[in-house]
Design an enzyme around this catalytic site. Structure first.
Site, PDB file in Angstrom:
ATOM      1  N   ARG A   1     116.378  92.406  39.940  1.00  0.00           N
ATOM      2  CA  ARG A   1     115.243  91.470  39.979  1.00  0.00           C
ATOM      3  C   ARG A   1     113.875  92.118  40.125  1.00  0.00           C
ATOM      4  O   ARG A   1     112.863  91.484  39.844  1.00  0.00           O
ATOM      5  CB  ARG A   1     115.438  90.465  41.118  1.00  0.00           C
ATOM      6  CG  ARG A   1     116.451  89.395  40.786  1.00  0.00           C
ATOM      7  CD  ARG A   1     116.900  88.696  42.043  1.00  0.00           C
ATOM      8  NE  ARG A   1     117.601  89.635  42.909  1.00  0.00           N
ATOM      9  CZ  ARG A   1     118.190  89.322  44.052  1.00  0.00           C
ATOM     10  NH1 ARG A   1     118.138  88.093  44.481  1.00  0.00           N
ATOM     11  NH2 ARG A   1     118.817  90.234  44.748  1.00  0.00           N
TER      12      ARG A   1
ATOM     13  N   ASP B   1     129.444  93.008  39.038  1.00  0.00           N
ATOM     14  CA  ASP B   1     129.349  92.766  40.483  1.00  0.00           C
ATOM     15  C   ASP B   1     130.710  92.982  41.122  1.00  0.00           C
ATOM     16  O   ASP B   1     131.748  92.749  40.486  1.00  0.00           O
ATOM     17  CB  ASP B   1     128.865  91.335  40.770  1.00  0.00           C
ATOM     18  CG  ASP B   1     128.380  91.212  42.203  1.00  0.00           C
ATOM     19  OD1 ASP B   1     127.213  91.544  42.458  1.00  0.00           O
ATOM     20  OD2 ASP B   1     129.186  90.839  43.074  1.00  0.00           O
TER      21      ASP B   1
ATOM     22  N   ARG C   1     121.726  99.651  42.436  1.00  0.00           N
ATOM     23  CA  ARG C   1     121.048  98.409  42.022  1.00  0.00           C
ATOM     24  C   ARG C   1     119.799  98.678  41.196  1.00  0.00           C
ATOM     25  O   ARG C   1     118.809  97.941  41.298  1.00  0.00           O
ATOM     26  CB  ARG C   1     120.686  97.559  43.244  1.00  0.00           C
ATOM     27  CG  ARG C   1     121.869  97.069  44.052  1.00  0.00           C
ATOM     28  CD  ARG C   1     122.548  95.902  43.333  1.00  0.00           C
ATOM     29  NE  ARG C   1     123.404  95.177  44.250  1.00  0.00           N
ATOM     30  CZ  ARG C   1     123.073  94.013  44.817  1.00  0.00           C
ATOM     31  NH1 ARG C   1     121.931  93.453  44.552  1.00  0.00           N
ATOM     32  NH2 ARG C   1     123.902  93.431  45.634  1.00  0.00           N
TER      33      ARG C   1
ATOM     34  N   ARG D   1     118.045  87.572  32.501  1.00  0.00           N
ATOM     35  CA  ARG D   1     118.858  86.726  33.378  1.00  0.00           C
ATOM     36  C   ARG D   1     118.609  85.257  33.058  1.00  0.00           C
ATOM     37  O   ARG D   1     119.534  84.443  33.018  1.00  0.00           O
ATOM     38  CB  ARG D   1     118.493  87.032  34.828  1.00  0.00           C
ATOM     39  CG  ARG D   1     119.313  86.288  35.863  1.00  0.00           C
ATOM     40  CD  ARG D   1     118.675  86.526  37.224  1.00  0.00           C
ATOM     41  NE  ARG D   1     119.497  86.092  38.319  1.00  0.00           N
ATOM     42  CZ  ARG D   1     119.584  84.834  38.720  1.00  0.00           C
ATOM     43  NH1 ARG D   1     118.938  83.888  38.074  1.00  0.00           N
ATOM     44  NH2 ARG D   1     120.342  84.533  39.758  1.00  0.00           N
TER      45      ARG D   1
ATOM     46  N   TYR E   1     134.184  89.038  51.770  1.00  0.00           N
ATOM     47  CA  TYR E   1     133.630  87.899  51.030  1.00  0.00           C
ATOM     48  C   TYR E   1     134.726  86.900  50.664  1.00  0.00           C
ATOM     49  O   TYR E   1     134.519  85.688  50.678  1.00  0.00           O
ATOM     50  CB  TYR E   1     132.925  88.377  49.750  1.00  0.00           C
ATOM     51  CG  TYR E   1     131.662  89.159  50.007  1.00  0.00           C
ATOM     52  CD1 TYR E   1     130.437  88.518  50.180  1.00  0.00           C
ATOM     53  CD2 TYR E   1     131.685  90.549  50.092  1.00  0.00           C
ATOM     54  CE1 TYR E   1     129.274  89.233  50.426  1.00  0.00           C
ATOM     55  CE2 TYR E   1     130.531  91.278  50.338  1.00  0.00           C
ATOM     56  CZ  TYR E   1     129.328  90.615  50.512  1.00  0.00           C
ATOM     57  OH  TYR E   1     128.185  91.325  50.759  1.00  0.00           O
TER      58      TYR E   1
HETATM   59  O1  CP3 Z   1     123.575  98.836  40.732  1.00  0.00           O
HETATM   60  C1  CP3 Z   1     123.433  98.195  39.661  1.00  0.00           C
HETATM   61  O2  CP3 Z   1     122.342  98.141  39.051  1.00  0.00           O
HETATM   62  C2  CP3 Z   1     124.666  97.584  39.038  1.00  0.00           C
HETATM   63  C3  CP3 Z   1     124.956  96.238  39.375  1.00  0.00           C
HETATM   64  C4  CP3 Z   1     125.411  95.805  40.769  1.00  0.00           C
HETATM   65  C5  CP3 Z   1     125.145  94.504  41.245  1.00  0.00           C
HETATM   66  N1  CP3 Z   1     125.809  94.331  42.416  1.00  0.00           N
HETATM   67  C6  CP3 Z   1     124.316  93.508  40.553  1.00  0.00           C
HETATM   68  C7  CP3 Z   1     123.803  92.348  41.309  1.00  0.00           C
HETATM   69  C8  CP3 Z   1     126.196  96.451  41.722  1.00  0.00           C
HETATM   70  C9  CP3 Z   1     126.699  97.876  41.765  1.00  0.00           C
HETATM   71  C10 CP3 Z   1     126.452  95.494  42.765  1.00  0.00           C
HETATM   72  C11 CP3 Z   1     127.280  95.781  43.943  1.00  0.00           C
HETATM   73  C12 CP3 Z   1     127.445  94.743  44.978  1.00  0.00           C
HETATM   74  N2  CP3 Z   1     127.493  93.394  44.821  1.00  0.00           N
HETATM   75  C13 CP3 Z   1     127.688  95.041  46.344  1.00  0.00           C
HETATM   76  C14 CP3 Z   1     127.837  96.412  46.940  1.00  0.00           C
HETATM   77  C15 CP3 Z   1     126.545  97.101  47.147  1.00  0.00           C
HETATM   78  C16 CP3 Z   1     125.676  96.487  48.199  1.00  0.00           C
HETATM   79  O3  CP3 Z   1     124.568  96.023  47.826  1.00  0.00           O
HETATM   80  O4  CP3 Z   1     126.055  96.492  49.375  1.00  0.00           O
HETATM   81  C17 CP3 Z   1     127.817  93.810  47.017  1.00  0.00           C
HETATM   82  C18 CP3 Z   1     128.062  93.611  48.497  1.00  0.00           C
HETATM   83  C19 CP3 Z   1     127.703  92.775  46.039  1.00  0.00           C
HETATM   84  C20 CP3 Z   1     127.838  91.310  46.247  1.00  0.00           C
HETATM   85  C21 CP3 Z   1     126.598  90.594  45.904  1.00  0.00           C
HETATM   86  N3  CP3 Z   1     126.139  90.410  44.626  1.00  0.00           N
HETATM   87  C22 CP3 Z   1     125.698  89.961  46.799  1.00  0.00           C
HETATM   88  C23 CP3 Z   1     125.841  89.955  48.294  1.00  0.00           C
HETATM   89  C24 CP3 Z   1     124.693  89.414  46.031  1.00  0.00           C
HETATM   90  C25 CP3 Z   1     123.547  88.562  46.522  1.00  0.00           C
HETATM   91  C26 CP3 Z   1     122.495  89.340  47.160  1.00  0.00           C
HETATM   92  C27 CP3 Z   1     121.450  89.679  46.130  1.00  0.00           C
HETATM   93  O5  CP3 Z   1     121.075  90.873  46.069  1.00  0.00           O
HETATM   94  O6  CP3 Z   1     121.047  88.758  45.451  1.00  0.00           O
HETATM   95  C28 CP3 Z   1     124.938  89.741  44.670  1.00  0.00           C
HETATM   96  C29 CP3 Z   1     124.113  89.401  43.493  1.00  0.00           C
HETATM   97  C30 CP3 Z   1     123.699  90.513  42.586  1.00  0.00           C
HETATM   98  N4  CP3 Z   1     124.500  91.538  42.166  1.00  0.00           N
HETATM   99  C31 CP3 Z   1     122.421  90.645  41.967  1.00  0.00           C
HETATM  100  C32 CP3 Z   1     122.481  91.792  41.147  1.00  0.00           C
HETATM  101  C33 CP3 Z   1     121.416  92.333  40.256  1.00  0.00           C
HETATM  102  C34 CP3 Z   1     121.275  89.671  42.108  1.00  0.00           C
HETATM  103  C35 CP3 Z   1     121.589  88.516  41.234  1.00  0.00           C
HETATM  104  C36 CP3 Z   1     120.382  87.881  40.614  1.00  0.00           C
HETATM  105  O7  CP3 Z   1     119.985  88.305  39.508  1.00  0.00           O
HETATM  106  O8  CP3 Z   1     119.865  86.938  41.227  1.00  0.00           O
END
Ligand code: CP3
Length: 340
Positions: A28, A74, A24, A37, A147
């Site tokens: 943010r 994602d 990640r 974004r 999910y």
């Molecule tokens: O790592 C990176 O920089 C690449 C991008 C990436 C994202 N999500 C961007 C993201 C990767 C590799 C993921 C993986 C992901 N997504 C996982 C597995 C890793 C982990 O964290 O356990 C999971 C379970 C998800 C599903 C997901 N996406 C959730 C549960 C959420 C909401 C929680 C949160 O952090 O907001 C997301 C949203 C998400 N995916 C964001 C980002 C940058 C935040 C979105 C925003 O900009 O508001």
């Protein structure tokens, strides 16, 4: 030009300084991410617009010079591609229309739906520094299915566990479809230029024993073997967060090349249990990165020391937290790199 992170996986030498990237790392906590974004008009638009996804993938590389970039996307784009509605409630995380069998899903058009991610990767092969390794990814099927079935994130994955227990044949249909889509998706990411791919099994902790074997280990092995059967030898990182199984066994049974370690893993025990052919990755606590200061330096030094004698990629034990001060990430990278 050489790519130190990719070379570490492909060769047996142990470099003086381990390569580093962070799960990640785009997100943010970076003001420049929040601006893009906003411009994209939402998280999904950002994922599906290759020029913007490329830009946010590059942001942490520009700031910190990480050894790897992970394509911005994602894990929930896969169920979206299979016909589930997907949206993100601000501050609440993802929402999907829940499914309970393969009949609720479709394979048709899934590959095409996911093609923007490959386009982002193609662009990155042109815009990344030549020594930066490019990582593609997908969710592991069990984690994605938790999910898909609940329609949202859950603390205990109860809806998916209930379906797997009460209607295992219906649950199997869903898993099999996710496996099929994920093999095509990762093959396309590799064709587009991904040097490595990672499979995120964020919810491995909710299963054990036979269920862990059937729903976590076997589907990941099918994906790895499916890619190999297509002649793709690209290194694969498995990340079974919280898995209640010996991690050496997980790596061996899934045929992953690199094992991602979560924050709770006992580093010395894993180092002893895994042969030298497995590269380890991890496992700084993201909360210590939020804290910074001497606590961060000490935690970094401990990890470097524990893994000094093996092939190792420095990373967090889970994704970076949004409240992380960007200067703490700079401190971390400097600490890892001056340790030579
Ligand atoms: O790592 C990176 O920089 C690449 C991008 C990436 C994202 N999500 C961007 C993201 C990767 C590799 C993921 C993986 C992901 N997504 C996982 C597995 C890793 C982990 O964290 O356990 C999971 C379970 C998800 C599903 C997901 N996406 C959730 C549960 C959420 C909401 C929680 C949160 O952090 O907001 C997301 C949203 C998400 N995916 C964001 C980002 C940058 C935040 C979105 C925003 O900009 O508001």
């Amino acid at each position: 030009m050489a790519k130190p992170l990719l070379d570490l996986i492909k060769h047996s030498q142990i470099p003086a300084v381990p390569p580093i990237w962070l799960m990640r790392q785009a997100g943010r906590y970076l003001p420049e991410y929040r601006r893009v974004r906003e411009q994209a008009g939402g998280f999904l638009n950002l994922c599906y617009t290759p020029a913007l996804a490329e830009e946010v993938t590059l942001q942490p590389i520009r700031r910190y010079g990480f050894d790897a970039a992970i394509v911005f996307a994602d894990i929930l784009l896969v169920p979206h591609a299979m016909g589930q509605e997907l949206w993100f409630e601000t501050g609440e995380g993802p929402r999907l229309t829940p499914v309970s069998s393969g009949a609720d899903l479709t394979l048709k058009g899934a590959r095409e739906h996911l093609s923007p991610v490959s386009q982002t990767l193609s662009r990155l092969t042109q815009s990344l520094p030549a020594d930066t390794t490019l990582i593609g990814f997908a969710g592991a099927p069990w984690t994605v299915a938790t999910y898909m079935i609940a329609g949202r994130g859950t603390p205990d994955q109860a809806p998916a566990r209930a379906l797997a227990r009460t209607q295992p044949e219906k649950f199997q249909e869903i898993i099999d479809m996710v496996v099929a889509v994920t093999i095509d998706y990762l093959a396309d990411q590799i064709d587009a230029g991904a040097d490595i791919v990672q499979l995120f099994e964020s919810w491995a902790a909710s299963l054990q024993g036979e269920e862990l074997e059937r729903w976590c280990v076997r589907p990941v092995a099918q994906i790895v073997d499916g890619l190999r059967a297509r002649g793709l030898q690209t290194p694969i990182i498995g990340f079974p967060r919280g898995a209640k199984t010996p991690l050496g066994d997980y790596a061996q049974k899934t045929h992953c090349d690199v094992l991602g370690l979560d924050t709770a893993v006992d580093r010395r025990a894993v180092g002893d249990a895994c042969g030298a052919d497995i590269v380890l990755q991890g496992n700084l606590d993201p909360q210590i990165l939020v804290a910074g200061g001497g606590e961060l330096d000490a935690a970094v030094d401990a990890i470097l020391q524990d893994f000094a004698n093996r092939r190792f990629i420095f990373n967090l034990g889970h994704g970076i937290l949004p409240q992380t001060p960007p200067e703490h990430v700079a401190q971390l990278v400097a600490r890892v790199r001056k340790a030579s």
